[in-house]
Design a protein around this motif. Structure first.
Motif, PDB file in Angstrom:
ATOM      1  N   ALA A  24       0.829  -1.209   0.000  1.00 50.18           N
ATOM      2  CA  ALA A  24       0.000   0.000   0.000  1.00 50.18           C
ATOM      3  C   ALA A  24       0.861   1.256   0.000  1.00 50.18           C
ATOM      4  N   VAL A  25       1.896   1.271   0.833  1.00 48.25           N
ATOM      5  CA  VAL A  25       2.801   2.428   0.867  1.00 48.25           C
ATOM      6  C   VAL A  25       3.545   2.544  -0.454  1.00 48.25           C
ATOM      7  N   GLY A  26       3.922   1.390  -1.025  1.00 52.69           N
ATOM      8  CA  GLY A  26       4.674   1.382  -2.274  1.00 52.69           C
ATOM      9  C   GLY A  26       3.915   1.966  -3.446  1.00 52.69           C
ATOM     10  N   VAL A  27       2.596   1.905  -3.420  1.00 58.32           N
ATOM     11  CA  VAL A  27       1.808   2.497  -4.509  1.00 58.32           C
ATOM     12  C   VAL A  27       1.318   3.893  -4.147  1.00 58.32           C
ATOM     13  N   SER A  47       1.864   2.500 -10.821  1.00 56.02           N
ATOM     14  CA  SER A  47       1.021   1.406 -10.325  1.00 56.02           C
ATOM     15  C   SER A  47       1.643   0.045 -10.611  1.00 56.02           C
ATOM     16  N   PHE A  48       2.145  -0.135 -11.826  1.00 57.57           N
ATOM     17  CA  PHE A  48       2.725  -1.431 -12.170  1.00 57.57           C
ATOM     18  C   PHE A  48       4.124  -1.590 -11.602  1.00 57.57           C
ATOM     19  N   GLY A  49       4.868  -0.508 -11.476  1.00 53.55           N
ATOM     20  CA  GLY A  49       6.166  -0.602 -10.828  1.00 53.55           C
ATOM     21  C   GLY A  49       6.039  -1.036  -9.381  1.00 53.55           C
ATOM     22  N   ALA A  50       4.948  -0.620  -8.735  1.00 53.78           N
ATOM     23  CA  ALA A  50       4.708  -0.974  -7.333  1.00 53.78           C
ATOM     24  C   ALA A  50       4.405  -2.457  -7.153  1.00 53.78           C
ATOM     25  N   PHE A  51       4.097  -3.163  -8.236  1.00 56.88           N
ATOM     26  CA  PHE A  51       3.877  -4.608  -8.135  1.00 56.88           C
ATOM     27  C   PHE A  51       5.137  -5.340  -7.684  1.00 56.88           C
ATOM     28  N   THR A  52       6.269  -4.673  -7.728  1.00 56.97           N
ATOM     29  CA  THR A  52       7.510  -5.255  -7.219  1.00 56.97           C
ATOM     30  C   THR A  52       7.334  -5.751  -5.790  1.00 56.97           C
ATOM     31  N   GLY A  53       6.537  -5.021  -5.018  1.00 56.18           N
ATOM     32  CA  GLY A  53       6.366  -5.344  -3.611  1.00 56.18           C
ATOM     33  C   GLY A  53       5.597  -6.614  -3.324  1.00 56.18           C
ATOM     34  N   ILE A  54       4.934  -7.193  -4.328  1.00 57.72           N
ATOM     35  CA  ILE A  54       4.136  -8.398  -4.062  1.00 57.72           C
ATOM     36  C   ILE A  54       5.003  -9.652  -3.993  1.00 57.72           C
ATOM     37  N   TYR A  55       6.252  -9.545  -4.445  1.00 61.86           N
ATOM     38  CA  TYR A  55       7.137 -10.717  -4.458  1.00 61.86           C
ATOM     39  C   TYR A  55       7.899 -10.834  -3.140  1.00 61.86           C
ATOM     40  N   GLY A  56       8.292 -12.066  -2.825  1.00 62.12           N
ATOM     41  CA  GLY A  56       9.075 -12.306  -1.613  1.00 62.12           C
ATOM     42  C   GLY A  56       8.337 -11.944  -0.348  1.00 62.12           C
ATOM     43  N   ARG A  57       7.085 -12.329  -0.252  1.00 62.83           N
ATOM     44  CA  ARG A  57       6.191 -11.870   0.819  1.00 62.83           C
ATOM     45  C   ARG A  57       6.801 -12.050   2.204  1.00 62.83           C
ATOM     46  N   ASN A  58       7.165 -13.263   2.565  1.00 62.62           N
ATOM     47  CA  ASN A  58       7.645 -13.535   3.919  1.00 62.62           C
ATOM     48  C   ASN A  58       9.068 -14.089   3.936  1.00 62.62           C
ATOM     49  N   PHE A  65      15.032  -9.226  -1.186  1.00 60.23           N
ATOM     50  CA  PHE A  65      15.601  -8.181  -2.031  1.00 60.23           C
ATOM     51  C   PHE A  65      15.941  -8.722  -3.420  1.00 60.23           C
ATOM     52  N   VAL A  66      16.554  -9.888  -3.479  1.00 55.77           N
ATOM     53  CA  VAL A  66      16.923 -10.480  -4.767  1.00 55.77           C
ATOM     54  C   VAL A  66      15.679 -10.830  -5.567  1.00 55.77           C
ATOM     55  N   ILE A  67      14.700 -11.419  -4.905  1.00 58.41           N
ATOM     56  CA  ILE A  67      13.453 -11.789  -5.583  1.00 58.41           C
ATOM     57  C   ILE A  67      12.751 -10.553  -6.120  1.00 58.41           C
ATOM     58  N   GLN A  68      12.641  -9.513  -5.290  1.00 54.86           N
ATOM     59  CA  GLN A  68      11.960  -8.298  -5.727  1.00 54.86           C
ATOM     60  C   GLN A  68      12.752  -7.564  -6.803  1.00 54.86           C
ATOM     61  N   LEU A  69      14.073  -7.627  -6.727  1.00 59.11           N
ATOM     62  CA  LEU A  69      14.889  -7.001  -7.769  1.00 59.11           C
ATOM     63  C   LEU A  69      14.623  -7.660  -9.116  1.00 59.11           C
ATOM     64  N   ARG A  70      14.578  -8.983  -9.135  1.00 61.95           N
ATOM     65  CA  ARG A  70      14.279  -9.693 -10.379  1.00 61.95           C
ATOM     66  C   ARG A  70      12.869  -9.369 -10.868  1.00 61.95           C
ATOM     67  N   VAL A 155      11.116   3.036 -12.914  1.00 60.77           N
ATOM     68  CA  VAL A 155      12.361   2.659 -12.230  1.00 60.77           C
ATOM     69  C   VAL A 155      12.385   3.196 -10.801  1.00 60.77           C
ATOM     70  N   LEU A 156      11.975   4.444 -10.614  1.00 64.01           N
ATOM     71  CA  LEU A 156      11.970   5.027  -9.267  1.00 64.01           C
ATOM     72  C   LEU A 156      10.971   4.306  -8.353  1.00 64.01           C
ATOM     73  N   THR A 157       9.832   3.896  -8.919  1.00 63.10           N
ATOM     74  CA  THR A 157       8.847   3.171  -8.115  1.00 63.10           C
ATOM     75  C   THR A 157       9.368   1.801  -7.711  1.00 63.10           C
ATOM     76  N   VAL A 158      10.044   1.129  -8.635  1.00 58.88           N
ATOM     77  CA  VAL A 158      10.651  -0.164  -8.309  1.00 58.88           C
ATOM     78  C   VAL A 158      11.696   0.011  -7.211  1.00 58.88           C
ATOM     79  N   ALA A 159      12.521   1.053  -7.342  1.00 60.97           N
ATOM     80  CA  ALA A 159      13.547   1.310  -6.323  1.00 60.97           C
ATOM     81  C   ALA A 159      12.916   1.567  -4.957  1.00 60.97           C
ATOM     82  N   LEU A 160      11.812   2.330  -4.939  1.00 61.94           N
ATOM     83  CA  LEU A 160      11.111   2.587  -3.685  1.00 61.94           C
ATOM     84  C   LEU A 160      10.588   1.288  -3.079  1.00 61.94           C
TER      85      LEU A 160
END
Length: 354
Positions: A24-27, A47-58, A65-70, A155-160
């Motif tokens: 939620a914060v990421g978007v 919105s789509f860059g923020a989908f990075t946050g859905i990976y590597g949940r727990n 970090f590696v999973i979300q980076l990929r 790119v900035l959203t993914v980095a965030l």
């Protein structure tokens, strides 16, 4: 029957509130920033860059970090290809119909290719649903913003999202050892399964896109990519029963989500309120996506459509109609693709020996 019971049961929580808050914060942060800059035309990239946050949940911090980076890099690549595809129609002076069919073909390729990459990297959530959605939604935007601006926001959203993903390391009680994860290695059987799954995504997305486009041309509605997204939903799951159930739940959850969306739209929220609604829906979606799919879809539906309205305003009534029709077409195609191998084996078993 297990299938109906899945619609009324909820799996136990696994710190889902933490994942939901991160997403939620990421978007919210990128969208409210774009609102303040009066650049909501770039909201779709955030919105789509923020989908990075859905990976590597727990996962532990290093592995997350590696999973979300990929996952983030793959999403950026998808968005880049989408913006380039959107410009082909104008560059070659193609008709609207030809442009639509090119987008369907390109989205189908993305569906199969991203499914294979996601499986190869062992990313969760599995499949290429988000990449289909991102590619087709961006490729179908008629007035594309400058390429460098859209990609900068992405790119900035993914980095965030990456920073948010490891932010809990500042709290000693939540800190996990920073150990570099081993690269995923698939067995020959898993590689074969990944290739077969990619073929399934190609077939389901391509067929749904074709039927959605033809039906749209005949009946006069658009957003054919919603059919493609819905078609791949039943492809995720360990059993045929579970996969079919997901397809049915997609339709039911979408219908209920449209009721919620209609209520939101009747309130005529201001732009800043719309951004809050998107963040709230993102929170709700991630809270329940791994526990109760119907409930999650109630939040996913307004999340997707309100995000669409931010970038390309249109009639809410038409949007609601397109969503349910395209979802029904796509889910039916996905269920058919799931059932096809079983039906084929049964038909083969009934054939008399030659």
């Amino acid at each position: 029957m297990k299938m109906p019971s899945e619609m009324f049961t909820m799996a136990p929580s696994r710190n889902d509130h933490q994942v939901a808050l991160r997403c939620a914060v990421g978007v919210f942060v990128p969208l409210i920033t774009l609102l303040l800059l009066d650049r909501l035309d770039l909201a779709v990239f955030a919105s789509f860059g923020a989908f990075t946050g859905i990976y590597g949940r727990n996962e532990p911090h290093a592995k997350r970090f590696v999973i979300q980076l990929r996952g983030g890099l793959l999403m950026v690549l998808v968005m880049l290809l989408a913006t380039l595809t959107a410009r082909t129609g104008e560059a070659f002076a193609l008709t609207a119909s030809n442009t639509t069919w090119i987008q369907v073909l390109a989205t189908t390729v993305v569906a199969g290719g991203c499914s294979l990459i996601i499986a190869w990297w062992r990313l969760r959530p599995a499949g290429s649903l988000f990449h289909i959605f991102a590619f087709a939604a961006i490729a179908s935007i008629p007035d594309q913003p400058p390429l460098w601006q859209g990609m900068l926001v992405a790119v900035l959203t993914v980095a965030l999202s990456l920073l948010i993903g490891i932010s809990s390391r500042v709290v000693r009680s939540h800190r996990t050892p920073w150990v570099r994860p081993q690269p995923p290695r698939l067995t020959p059987g898993e590689k074969r399964a990944a290739r077969l799954e990619a073929v399934g995504y190609l077939i389901a997305a391509g067929l749904a896109g074709t039927l959605g486009t033809l039906a749209g041309e005949w009946l006069g509605f658009g957003h054919n990519y919603w059919a493609m997204v819905a078609a791949v939903v039943p492809l995720v799951g360990h059993t045929t029963r579970h996969r079919v159930s997901r397809g049915v739940q997609r339709i039911v959850g979408t219908a209920l989500g449209l009721v919620l969306l209609a209520g939101i739209l009747l309130l005529r929220p201001a732009p800043w309120q719309t951004v809050l609604v998107i963040a709230a829906c993102q929170f709700g979606a991630e809270m329940f996506i791994a526990r109760q799919y119907v409930l999650a879809q109630i939040f996913v539906t307004p999340l997707a459509l309100i995000s669409t309205l931010l970038v390309a305003p249109s009639s809410p009534v038409i949007l609601l109609r397109d969503r349910i029709v395209e979802t029904a077409i796509g889910a039916a195609v996905g269920i058919a693709v799931v059932l096809a191998p079983t039906l084929w084996r049964r038909l083969r078993g009934r054939q008399p020996p030659g």
